[in-house]
Motif scaffolding. Structure first.
Motif, PDB file in Angstrom:
ATOM      1  N   SER A 153      14.643  60.532-106.463  1.00 27.09           N
ATOM      2  CA  SER A 153      15.820  59.987-107.141  1.00 27.09           C
ATOM      3  C   SER A 153      15.705  60.180-108.643  1.00 27.09           C
ATOM      4  O   SER A 153      14.585  60.278-109.177  1.00 27.09           O
ATOM      5  CB  SER A 153      15.973  58.488-106.841  1.00 27.09           C
ATOM      6  OG  SER A 153      14.948  57.757-107.495  1.00 27.09           O
ATOM      7  N   PRO A 154      16.835  60.207-109.351  1.00 29.17           N
ATOM      8  CA  PRO A 154      16.788  60.257-110.823  1.00 29.17           C
ATOM      9  C   PRO A 154      16.085  59.041-111.404  1.00 29.17           C
ATOM     10  O   PRO A 154      15.467  59.134-112.466  1.00 29.17           O
ATOM     11  CB  PRO A 154      18.271  60.293-111.220  1.00 29.17           C
ATOM     12  CG  PRO A 154      18.992  60.792-110.020  1.00 29.17           C
ATOM     13  CD  PRO A 154      18.222  60.286-108.841  1.00 29.17           C
ATOM     14  N   ALA A 212      12.114  68.220-106.159  1.00 32.53           N
ATOM     15  CA  ALA A 212      13.255  67.305-106.223  1.00 32.53           C
ATOM     16  C   ALA A 212      14.041  67.294-104.923  1.00 32.53           C
ATOM     17  O   ALA A 212      14.288  68.339-104.318  1.00 32.53           O
ATOM     18  CB  ALA A 212      14.182  67.700-107.370  1.00 32.53           C
ATOM     19  N   THR A 271      18.760  64.824-108.813  1.00 27.31           N
ATOM     20  CA  THR A 271      17.376  64.585-109.220  1.00 27.31           C
ATOM     21  C   THR A 271      16.821  65.798-109.947  1.00 27.31           C
ATOM     22  O   THR A 271      16.128  65.664-110.968  1.00 27.31           O
ATOM     23  CB  THR A 271      16.510  64.248-107.993  1.00 27.31           C
ATOM     24  OG1 THR A 271      17.050  63.108-107.337  1.00 27.31           O
ATOM     25  CG2 THR A 271      15.078  63.962-108.397  1.00 27.31           C
TER      26      THR A 271
END
Length: 231
Positions: free
Chosen positions: A168-169, A192, A197
């Motif tokens: 996740s970001p 990612a 992300t």
């Protein structure tokens, strides 16, 4: 085969460092939202955490979620699986598991006329709020850094190069704020799950080692295995 076993069977070591943790939010608006669920045409979920907290709130309020008349929209296979585990039928899921694709693919016929309730976490991007008409947001959990994972992850990266999978970001953000100032990004090959992300990594100038087309942990691990075999 579980992800950990898949990694170990191919000669790798799997260590999990949860960089974020979630806490249910209790708000004066909860009672109102719960009492008016049947007034909404759609409930929208973009994470398993939102589903679980929503279910917990409903159960404490004595609400039988299986009797809800609204349609359900879900982002992600795991989010959908959790909804179905609790007996909820998912009526819409985008082809790619991200909020921007959700907005593009959500049926235009319901955009303006039907009411939607987006059940979200504190760090949810404004993508769905800005892209979907006639929507109400209900923030049911808070996301924050899991400090217990920072020290052991720092110690590991001081000792060795590692492939770090970011799901996740938010995890990228915590790594940048808590881990990178100590060890930098030089010991990390960043993988990612999903283009959002991956974009968060690239905005920091980090090269993305792996970004599979399928937005799942298994797809990330399988692509890493293929790349490592080629080297």
């Amino acid at each position: 085969m579980p992800i950990k076993e898949l990694i170990e069977e191919n000669g790798g070591e799997c260590i999990v460092f949860p960089l974020i943790q979630t806490t249910e939010l209790h708000s004066p608006e909860d009672a109102g939202r719960l009492s008016e669920l049947d007034n909404y045409d759609w409930l929208i979920f973009t994470s398993q955490n939102a589903v679980q907290v929503f279910i917990d709130k409903c159960q404490r309020a004595g609400i039988d979620i299986r009797k809800l008349a609204c349609s359900i929209a879900s982002v992600g296979a795991q989010t959908t699986a959790l909804l179905e585990k609790y007996g909820l039928k998912v009526d819409f899921m985008p082809s790619t598991f991200s909020a921007d694709v959700f907005v593009k693919e959500f049926p235009e016929t319901v955009q303006e006329t039907q009411r939607k309730l987006f059940i979200r976490g504190s760090l949810a991007k404004p993508t769905i709020r800005n892209g979907i008409a006639n929507i109400t947001e209900w923030t049911v959990y808070e996301t924050c850094a899991n400090h217990a994972s920072v020290v052991p992850l720092v110690e590991l990266l001081k000792q060795k190069q590692a492939i770090v999978i970011f799901a996740s970001p938010s995890a990228v953000q915590v790594f940048q704020e808590k881990v990178a100032p100590i060890v930098g990004w030089q010991h990390v090959s960043a993988a990612a799950i999903g283009h959002i992300t991956a974009d968060a990594l690239r905005k920091l100038g980090v090269e993305v080692y792996v970004q599979p087309a399928t937005y799942t942990m298994r797809a990330v691990v399988e692509e890493i295995i293929l790349l490592e075999e080629e080297q």
